[in-house]
Scaffold this motif. Structure first.
Motif, PDB file in Angstrom:
ATOM      1  N   LYS A  35       0.838  -1.202   0.000  1.00 45.15           N
ATOM      2  CA  LYS A  35       0.000   0.000   0.000  1.00 45.15           C
ATOM      3  C   LYS A  35       0.873   1.252   0.000  1.00 45.15           C
ATOM      4  O   LYS A  35       0.587   2.212  -0.712  1.00 45.15           O
ATOM      5  N   SER A  36       1.963   1.248   0.758  1.00 46.31           N
ATOM      6  CA  SER A  36       2.837   2.426   0.803  1.00 46.31           C
ATOM      7  C   SER A  36       3.585   2.611  -0.515  1.00 46.31           C
ATOM      8  O   SER A  36       3.924   3.732  -0.882  1.00 46.31           O
ATOM      9  N   ASN A  37       3.823   1.522  -1.247  1.00 41.40           N
ATOM     10  CA  ASN A  37       4.512   1.619  -2.538  1.00 41.40           C
ATOM     11  C   ASN A  37       3.593   2.073  -3.665  1.00 41.40           C
ATOM     12  O   ASN A  37       4.069   2.560  -4.685  1.00 41.40           O
ATOM     13  N   GLU A  38       2.277   1.922  -3.514  1.00 44.95           N
ATOM     14  CA  GLU A  38       1.344   2.298  -4.580  1.00 44.95           C
ATOM     15  C   GLU A  38       1.473   3.765  -4.972  1.00 44.95           C
ATOM     16  O   GLU A  38       1.484   4.103  -6.150  1.00 44.95           O
ATOM     17  N   GLY A  39       1.567   4.651  -3.981  1.00 42.90           N
ATOM     18  CA  GLY A  39       1.695   6.082  -4.261  1.00 42.90           C
ATOM     19  C   GLY A  39       2.992   6.396  -4.981  1.00 42.90           C
ATOM     20  O   GLY A  39       3.009   7.194  -5.930  1.00 42.90           O
ATOM     21  N   LEU A  40       4.086   5.780  -4.556  1.00 42.31           N
ATOM     22  CA  LEU A  40       5.377   5.992  -5.197  1.00 42.31           C
ATOM     23  C   LEU A  40       5.343   5.499  -6.639  1.00 42.31           C
ATOM     24  O   LEU A  40       5.817   6.184  -7.549  1.00 42.31           O
ATOM     25  N   ILE A  41       4.763   4.333  -6.867  1.00 45.88           N
ATOM     26  CA  ILE A  41       4.702   3.777  -8.225  1.00 45.88           C
ATOM     27  C   ILE A  41       3.861   4.657  -9.131  1.00 45.88           C
ATOM     28  O   ILE A  41       4.242   4.946 -10.269  1.00 45.88           O
ATOM     29  N   ALA A  42       2.707   5.127  -8.643  1.00 45.07           N
ATOM     30  CA  ALA A  42       1.847   5.998  -9.452  1.00 45.07           C
ATOM     31  C   ALA A  42       2.568   7.293  -9.805  1.00 45.07           C
ATOM     32  O   ALA A  42       2.537   7.753 -10.957  1.00 45.07           O
ATOM     33  N   SER A  43       3.247   7.880  -8.836  1.00 44.49           N
ATOM     34  CA  SER A  43       4.009   9.114  -9.082  1.00 44.49           C
ATOM     35  C   SER A  43       5.150   8.861 -10.058  1.00 44.49           C
ATOM     36  O   SER A  43       5.419   9.673 -10.949  1.00 44.49           O
ATOM     37  N   HIS A  44       5.819   7.725  -9.906  1.00 46.14           N
ATOM     38  CA  HIS A  44       6.927   7.357 -10.780  1.00 46.14           C
ATOM     39  C   HIS A  44       6.454   7.189 -12.226  1.00 46.14           C
ATOM     40  O   HIS A  44       7.079   7.689 -13.158  1.00 46.14           O
ATOM     41  N   HIS A  45       5.338   6.508 -12.417  1.00 46.85           N
ATOM     42  CA  HIS A  45       4.799   6.302 -13.767  1.00 46.85           C
ATOM     43  C   HIS A  45       4.402   7.638 -14.396  1.00 46.85           C
ATOM     44  O   HIS A  45       4.659   7.860 -15.583  1.00 46.85           O
ATOM     45  N   GLU A  46       3.802   8.521 -13.610  1.00 48.79           N
ATOM     46  CA  GLU A  46       3.430   9.840 -14.121  1.00 48.79           C
ATOM     47  C   GLU A  46       4.674  10.618 -14.547  1.00 48.79           C
ATOM     48  O   GLU A  46       4.702  11.242 -15.608  1.00 48.79           O
ATOM     49  N   LEU A  47       5.727  10.540 -13.739  1.00 47.59           N
ATOM     50  CA  LEU A  47       6.974  11.233 -14.061  1.00 47.59           C
ATOM     51  C   LEU A  47       7.613  10.653 -15.323  1.00 47.59           C
ATOM     52  O   LEU A  47       8.073  11.408 -16.189  1.00 47.59           O
ATOM     53  N   LEU A  48       7.632   9.337 -15.469  1.00 48.47           N
ATOM     54  CA  LEU A  48       8.207   8.727 -16.673  1.00 48.47           C
ATOM     55  C   LEU A  48       7.449   9.151 -17.927  1.00 48.47           C
ATOM     56  O   LEU A  48       8.048   9.382 -18.977  1.00 48.47           O
ATOM     57  N   LYS A  49       6.135   9.261 -17.824  1.00 43.61           N
ATOM     58  CA  LYS A  49       5.357   9.725 -18.974  1.00 43.61           C
ATOM     59  C   LYS A  49       5.725  11.160 -19.321  1.00 43.61           C
ATOM     60  O   LYS A  49       5.866  11.504 -20.498  1.00 43.61           O
ATOM     61  N   GLU A  50       5.878  12.012 -18.314  1.00 44.23           N
ATOM     62  CA  GLU A  50       6.250  13.411 -18.563  1.00 44.23           C
ATOM     63  C   GLU A  50       7.636  13.515 -19.191  1.00 44.23           C
ATOM     64  O   GLU A  50       7.858  14.302 -20.099  1.00 44.23           O
ATOM     65  N   VAL A  51       8.566  12.722 -18.698  1.00 46.27           N
ATOM     66  CA  VAL A  51       9.942  12.786 -19.192  1.00 46.27           C
ATOM     67  C   VAL A  51      10.038  12.261 -20.625  1.00 46.27           C
ATOM     68  O   VAL A  51      10.774  12.803 -21.444  1.00 46.27           O
ATOM     69  N   ASN A  52       9.277  11.223 -20.938  1.00 43.06           N
ATOM     70  CA  ASN A  52       9.427  10.550 -22.225  1.00 43.06           C
ATOM     71  C   ASN A  52       8.332  10.828 -23.245  1.00 43.06           C
ATOM     72  O   ASN A  52       8.421  10.328 -24.361  1.00 43.06           O
ATOM     73  N   SER A  53       7.297  11.581 -22.900  1.00 47.42           N
ATOM     74  CA  SER A  53       6.196  11.813 -23.841  1.00 47.42           C
ATOM     75  C   SER A  53       5.847  13.298 -23.898  1.00 47.42           C
ATOM     76  O   SER A  53       5.213  13.813 -22.988  1.00 47.42           O
ATOM     77  N   PHE A  54       6.269  13.954 -24.934  1.00 47.42           N
ATOM     78  CA  PHE A  54       5.817  15.322 -25.179  1.00 47.42           C
ATOM     79  C   PHE A  54       5.750  15.507 -26.677  1.00 47.42           C
ATOM     80  O   PHE A  54       6.571  15.005 -27.422  1.00 47.42           O
ATOM     81  N   SER A  55       4.713  16.195 -27.129  1.00 43.26           N
ATOM     82  CA  SER A  55       4.481  16.260 -28.574  1.00 43.26           C
ATOM     83  C   SER A  55       5.051  17.508 -29.219  1.00 43.26           C
ATOM     84  O   SER A  55       5.198  17.557 -30.431  1.00 43.26           O
ATOM     85  N   ASN A  56       5.359  18.522 -28.431  1.00 37.94           N
ATOM     86  CA  ASN A  56       5.941  19.732 -29.012  1.00 37.94           C
ATOM     87  C   ASN A  56       6.765  20.476 -27.966  1.00 37.94           C
ATOM     88  O   ASN A  56       6.768  20.100 -26.786  1.00 37.94           O
ATOM     89  N   TYR A  57       7.421  21.499 -28.387  1.00 39.82           N
ATOM     90  CA  TYR A  57       8.316  22.258 -27.509  1.00 39.82           C
ATOM     91  C   TYR A  57       7.549  22.893 -26.357  1.00 39.82           C
ATOM     92  O   TYR A  57       8.027  22.904 -25.224  1.00 39.82           O
ATOM     93  N   GLU A  58       6.360  23.391 -26.614  1.00 43.24           N
ATOM     94  CA  GLU A  58       5.574  24.044 -25.567  1.00 43.24           C
ATOM     95  C   GLU A  58       5.196  23.043 -24.472  1.00 43.24           C
ATOM     96  O   GLU A  58       5.223  23.373 -23.287  1.00 43.24           O
ATOM     97  N   ASP A  59       4.831  21.824 -24.878  1.00 38.04           N
ATOM     98  CA  ASP A  59       4.522  20.788 -23.891  1.00 38.04           C
ATOM     99  C   ASP A  59       5.745  20.477 -23.034  1.00 38.04           C
ATOM    100  O   ASP A  59       5.646  20.296 -21.821  1.00 38.04           O
ATOM    101  N   TYR A  60       6.890  20.392 -23.674  1.00 38.76           N
ATOM    102  CA  TYR A  60       8.129  20.115 -22.956  1.00 38.76           C
ATOM    103  C   TYR A  60       8.414  21.214 -21.938  1.00 38.76           C
ATOM    104  O   TYR A  60       8.675  20.937 -20.771  1.00 38.76           O
ATOM    105  N   LYS A  61       8.327  22.459 -22.366  1.00 35.86           N
ATOM    106  CA  LYS A  61       8.584  23.590 -21.458  1.00 35.86           C
ATOM    107  C   LYS A  61       7.558  23.630 -20.328  1.00 35.86           C
ATOM    108  O   LYS A  61       7.901  23.934 -19.192  1.00 35.86           O
ATOM    109  N   ALA A  62       6.297  23.318 -20.641  1.00 35.75           N
ATOM    110  CA  ALA A  62       5.244  23.355 -19.627  1.00 35.75           C
ATOM    111  C   ALA A  62       5.421  22.261 -18.574  1.00 35.75           C
ATOM    112  O   ALA A  62       5.007  22.435 -17.428  1.00 35.75           O
TER     113      ALA A  62
END
Length: 152
Positions: A35-62
């Motif tokens: 249960k304590s790892n669920e929050g970390l995993i969800a945050s980690h997955h969200e961060l990986l998506k942000e780091v590796n998925s952006f469609s344009n320069y504005e998205d990256y900067k945002a």
């Protein structure tokens, strides 16, 4: 002889209670850790998506302010280098799918290492499997990524 049987029964009942208490305690502890790892995993997955998925320069900067709250400065510099504005035109469009954290290991008191696998496709091309190792440290009651590397 009756007294011996009564004593042995009491000992067996006490041993049985101790064994079942240890088993139940282990089960409860395991569920608490999951249960304590669920929050970390969800945050980690969200961060990986942000780091590796952006469609344009504005998205990256945002997304940079969000990423700065989840990574230390040194990881931020290594993972998210400054992209020149000259790339505004033809920008690769990476897309992350099938995120799955395969392993979590506790390192020391307040550090955890996560091994995560995901599919990455660029410009809607064929996806390829990426595997990462990230180390998080709990700082001020929130998890900060202190290390990130691709596993080849």
């Amino acid at each position: 002889m009756s007294l011996f049987n009564k004593k042995s029964r009491v000992v067996l009942v006490v041993i049985n209670l101790v064994v079942w208490s240890v088993i139940l305690g282990g089960f409860v502890r395991n569920k608490w850790v999951e249960k304590s790892n669920e929050g970390l995993i969800a945050s980690h997955h969200e961060l990986l998506k942000e780091v590796n998925s952006f469609s344009n320069y504005e998205d990256y900067k945002a997304s940079i302010p969000f990423m700065e709250t989840k990574m230390t400065e040194s990881v931020m510099k290594a993972v998210c280098p400054i992209i020149p504005e000259a790339m505004l035109g033809e920008f690769p469009k990476p897309k992350v799918t099938k995120l799955h954290t395969t392993d979590i290991q506790k390192i020391g008191g307040n550090k955890k290492k996560l091994i995560t696998q995901f599919s990455l496709s660029i410009n809607d091309g064929a996806p390829f499997i990426q595997k990462t190792e990230s180390v998080y440290e709990k700082q001020d009651n929130k998890w900060m990524m202190i290390s990130y590397r691709m596993i080849f």
